[in-house]
Design a protein around this motif. Structure first.
Motif, PDB file in Angstrom:
ATOM      1  N   PHE A  15       0.817  -1.202   0.000  1.00 30.69           N
ATOM      2  CA  PHE A  15       0.000   0.000   0.000  1.00 30.69           C
ATOM      3  C   PHE A  15       0.856   1.260   0.000  1.00 30.69           C
ATOM      4  O   PHE A  15       0.427   2.310  -0.485  1.00 30.69           O
ATOM      5  N   ASP A  16       2.091   1.189   0.522  1.00 31.41           N
ATOM      6  CA  ASP A  16       3.005   2.325   0.394  1.00 31.41           C
ATOM      7  C   ASP A  16       3.285   2.634  -1.077  1.00 31.41           C
ATOM      8  O   ASP A  16       3.257   3.793  -1.501  1.00 31.41           O
ATOM      9  N   PHE A  17       3.584   1.586  -1.847  1.00 32.76           N
ATOM     10  CA  PHE A  17       3.821   1.783  -3.279  1.00 32.76           C
ATOM     11  C   PHE A  17       2.587   2.353  -3.955  1.00 32.76           C
ATOM     12  O   PHE A  17       2.677   3.265  -4.792  1.00 32.76           O
ATOM     13  N   GLY A  18       1.418   1.811  -3.622  1.00 38.80           N
ATOM     14  CA  GLY A  18       0.189   2.297  -4.233  1.00 38.80           C
ATOM     15  C   GLY A  18      -0.078   3.749  -3.916  1.00 38.80           C
ATOM     16  O   GLY A  18      -0.473   4.533  -4.800  1.00 38.80           O
TER      17      GLY A  18
ATOM     18  N   LEU B 286       8.481   1.891  -9.858  1.00 35.20           N
ATOM     19  CA  LEU B 286       9.473   0.909 -10.301  1.00 35.20           C
ATOM     20  C   LEU B 286       9.485  -0.353  -9.439  1.00 35.20           C
ATOM     21  O   LEU B 286       9.416  -1.472  -9.975  1.00 35.20           O
ATOM     22  N   PRO B 287       9.580  -0.245  -8.106  1.00 39.67           N
ATOM     23  CA  PRO B 287       9.545  -1.485  -7.321  1.00 39.67           C
ATOM     24  C   PRO B 287       8.236  -2.247  -7.466  1.00 39.67           C
ATOM     25  O   PRO B 287       8.233  -3.486  -7.460  1.00 39.67           O
ATOM     26  N   ALA B 288       7.112  -1.518  -7.593  1.00 41.19           N
ATOM     27  CA  ALA B 288       5.825  -2.190  -7.742  1.00 41.19           C
ATOM     28  C   ALA B 288       5.803  -3.083  -8.976  1.00 41.19           C
ATOM     29  O   ALA B 288       5.202  -4.164  -8.966  1.00 41.19           O
ATOM     30  N   VAL B 289       6.461  -2.651 -10.041  1.00 39.71           N
ATOM     31  CA  VAL B 289       6.539  -3.458 -11.258  1.00 39.71           C
ATOM     32  C   VAL B 289       7.616  -4.537 -11.143  1.00 39.71           C
ATOM     33  O   VAL B 289       7.375  -5.712 -11.435  1.00 39.71           O
ATOM     34  N   LEU B 290       8.784  -4.137 -10.675  1.00 42.36           N
ATOM     35  CA  LEU B 290       9.935  -5.034 -10.728  1.00 42.36           C
ATOM     36  C   LEU B 290       9.840  -6.194  -9.742  1.00 42.36           C
ATOM     37  O   LEU B 290      10.389  -7.274 -10.010  1.00 42.36           O
TER      38      LEU B 290
ATOM     39  N   LEU C 190       2.987  -6.377 -14.252  1.00 38.42           N
ATOM     40  CA  LEU C 190       1.751  -5.602 -14.415  1.00 38.42           C
ATOM     41  C   LEU C 190       0.762  -5.912 -13.293  1.00 38.42           C
ATOM     42  O   LEU C 190       0.053  -5.020 -12.801  1.00 38.42           O
ATOM     43  N   THR C 191       0.723  -7.173 -12.872  1.00 34.44           N
ATOM     44  CA  THR C 191      -0.206  -7.572 -11.823  1.00 34.44           C
ATOM     45  C   THR C 191       0.155  -6.926 -10.491  1.00 34.44           C
ATOM     46  O   THR C 191      -0.715  -6.396  -9.783  1.00 34.44           O
ATOM     47  N   THR C 192       1.424  -6.970 -10.118  1.00 35.46           N
ATOM     48  CA  THR C 192       1.810  -6.360  -8.843  1.00 35.46           C
ATOM     49  C   THR C 192       1.615  -4.846  -8.876  1.00 35.46           C
ATOM     50  O   THR C 192       1.197  -4.259  -7.875  1.00 35.46           O
ATOM     51  N   LEU C 193       1.889  -4.210 -10.000  1.00 32.80           N
ATOM     52  CA  LEU C 193       1.653  -2.764 -10.098  1.00 32.80           C
ATOM     53  C   LEU C 193       0.180  -2.439  -9.884  1.00 32.80           C
ATOM     54  O   LEU C 193      -0.173  -1.565  -9.081  1.00 32.80           O
ATOM     55  N   ALA C 194      -0.693  -3.149 -10.589  1.00 33.60           N
ATOM     56  CA  ALA C 194      -2.132  -2.894 -10.462  1.00 33.60           C
ATOM     57  C   ALA C 194      -2.633  -3.247  -9.069  1.00 33.60           C
ATOM     58  O   ALA C 194      -3.425  -2.498  -8.467  1.00 33.60           O
ATOM     59  N   LEU C 195      -2.174  -4.374  -8.530  1.00 29.14           N
ATOM     60  CA  LEU C 195      -2.649  -4.826  -7.226  1.00 29.14           C
ATOM     61  C   LEU C 195      -2.196  -3.888  -6.114  1.00 29.14           C
ATOM     62  O   LEU C 195      -2.987  -3.528  -5.229  1.00 29.14           O
ATOM     63  N   PHE C 196      -0.942  -3.455  -6.154  1.00 29.16           N
ATOM     64  CA  PHE C 196      -0.458  -2.526  -5.132  1.00 29.16           C
ATOM     65  C   PHE C 196      -1.135  -1.166  -5.254  1.00 29.16           C
ATOM     66  O   PHE C 196      -1.401  -0.510  -4.240  1.00 29.16           O
ATOM     67  N   THR C 197      -1.403  -0.734  -6.482  1.00 31.05           N
ATOM     68  CA  THR C 197      -2.085   0.549  -6.664  1.00 31.05           C
ATOM     69  C   THR C 197      -3.495   0.495  -6.088  1.00 31.05           C
ATOM     70  O   THR C 197      -3.936   1.430  -5.392  1.00 31.05           O
ATOM     71  N   LEU C 198      -4.202  -0.585  -6.354  1.00 29.61           N
ATOM     72  CA  LEU C 198      -5.535  -0.748  -5.777  1.00 29.61           C
ATOM     73  C   LEU C 198      -5.465  -0.830  -4.258  1.00 29.61           C
ATOM     74  O   LEU C 198      -6.268  -0.208  -3.548  1.00 29.61           O
ATOM     75  N   HIS C 199      -4.511  -1.573  -3.743  1.00 27.48           N
ATOM     76  CA  HIS C 199      -4.323  -1.702  -2.291  1.00 27.48           C
ATOM     77  C   HIS C 199      -4.044  -0.328  -1.669  1.00 27.48           C
ATOM     78  O   HIS C 199      -4.584   0.002  -0.603  1.00 27.48           O
ATOM     79  N   GLY C 200      -3.217   0.480  -2.336  1.00 24.20           N
ATOM     80  CA  GLY C 200      -2.918   1.822  -1.838  1.00 24.20           C
ATOM     81  C   GLY C 200      -4.132   2.730  -1.878  1.00 24.20           C
ATOM     82  O   GLY C 200      -4.347   3.541  -0.966  1.00 24.20           O
TER      83      GLY C 200
END
Length: 361
Positions: free
Chosen positions: A24-27, A125-129, A166-176
């Motif tokens: 959620f920090d990344f999001g 970047l970390p959210a994707v990588l 792409l999944t972690t980026l989208a999931l963390f963004t939604l979580h944030g």
């Protein structure tokens, strides 16, 4: 007791805690320009994670440290084989941390805007990588008979790992976004709710596709419930967010991240780093583990230290449980400023501003 297996489970739990909390920090960082329309709103967004973001990173340090202590061969092969993405993640985390600290050091809109961009990049970047990294770990790397990764950068770019990113980026963004609806109020909260519902349109199909691919290609019978839980919890979280049940929605998205992470480690076991050259060259929880004496000593140290760390972090979350609003941001000069309508926080939130005791209520 089979200490290597116990430590594999412990490391999986540490990575799960990191992705749930730092996720959620990344999001929040990615959504900074979306939900923060002016400097006061952006201060509200930043202060929502201000007291906890650096504590959340302790989970990463602990997870990597545990890998080094319990599975040195895994640590060495994984970090060397994934050197470039890991280096980019490290640099991004450094830039983001510096941005939090330096944003309020100069009373200038251009200065703050530049550091705001650094926060976004340092979160994106970390959210994707991280998705790319663990996608490649589960898929396997070119590990030779000497437990050395011989593949190049091109081997890391494949459909499965890119889908993971792409999944972690989208999931963390939604979580944030869900976290912001829970932790803020006013216009930031309303925009965060809108961002959560819009992000869900991409997040749900991406996660369903990723967990289905993981289960079919790498999972087993006992990991199927984890795949179903990851997808189901996310759908429930989105429905709860649409109904304004923010606390339960955050719990559901956290459960989805935890289940997806458990699925990855479950699909990996008993390997810790599969070899795409020859399965006989794969690193497993047994051939990559430290000596039994080392695992025993580290286990006793962990049993003493880990409850203290978890207790302290739980206490910090409890202390800073109140919502952050625009009313908590008062006009005051930044460091070296001469006055004007610039935000200085009254809560001990982001470390980029001098902390003051919290407001009751």
């Amino acid at each position: 007791m089979d200490l290597p297996v116990i430590w594999f489970v412990a490391i999986a739990i540490l990575w799960t805690g990191y992705f749930v909390l730092e996720g959620f920090d990344f999001g929040v960082g990615v959504l900074l320009p979306v939900v923060g329309r002016d400097n006061v709103d952006r201060r509200v967004v930043i202060n929502s994670i201000g007291p906890v973001w650096d504590g959340n990173e302790v989970w990463l340090i602990t997870a990597v440290g545990a890998m080094f202590a319990a599975f040195p061969a895994w640590y060495a092969s994984m970090l060397s084989g994934l050197y470039l993405p890991m280096l980019l993640i490290l640099l991004a985390l450094i830039v983001r941390g510096v941005a939090f600290e330096y944003r309020g050091k100069v009373d200038s809109d251009r200065w703050r805007a530049a550091w705001d961009k650094a926060i976004v990049v340092g979160s994106l970047l970390p959210a994707v990588l991280w998705g790319v990294v663990f996608g490649n770990v589960v898929r396997g790397l070119q590990v030779d008979a000497d437990q050395i990764v011989v593949g190049g950068l091109s081997d890391l770019v494949n459909p499965y790992s890119l889908l993971g990113g792409l999944t972690t980026l989208a999931l963390f963004t939604l979580h944030g976004a869900v976290f912001l609806t829970l932790k803020t109020d006013g216009p930031v909260r309303r925009r965060a709710r809108t961002a959560a519902l819009r992000t869900a349109v991409a997040t749900v199909p991406l996660l369903v596709l990723f967990v289905a691919w993981t289960q079919v290609a790498h999972g087993g019978g006992w990991t199927a419930p984890l795949a179903a839980l990851a997808a189901g919890a996310l759908v429930v979280g989105v429905l709860l967010a649409a109904r304004g049940r923010e606390g339960w929605s955050f719990t559901a998205t956290a459960t989805s991240i935890a289940a997806a992470t458990a699925l990855l480690f479950g699909a990996l076991f008993p390997d810790v780093l599969p070899s795409t050259i020859d399965p006989a060259h794969s690193l497993t929880v047994w051939n990559a583990a430290s000596a039994p004496y080392t695992l025993t000593v580290v286990s006793w140290v962990t049993l003493v230290a880990l409850p203290v760390v978890i207790g302290y972090q739980a206490w910090s979350y409890w202390v800073f449980r109140r919502r952050v609003t625009r009313e908590h941001i008062e006009p005051a000069p930044a460091y070296g400023g001469q006055g004007g309508a610039h935000a200085s926080v009254r809560l001990p939130a982001a470390r980029s501003e001098p902390p003051v005791p919290p407001i009751a209520g």
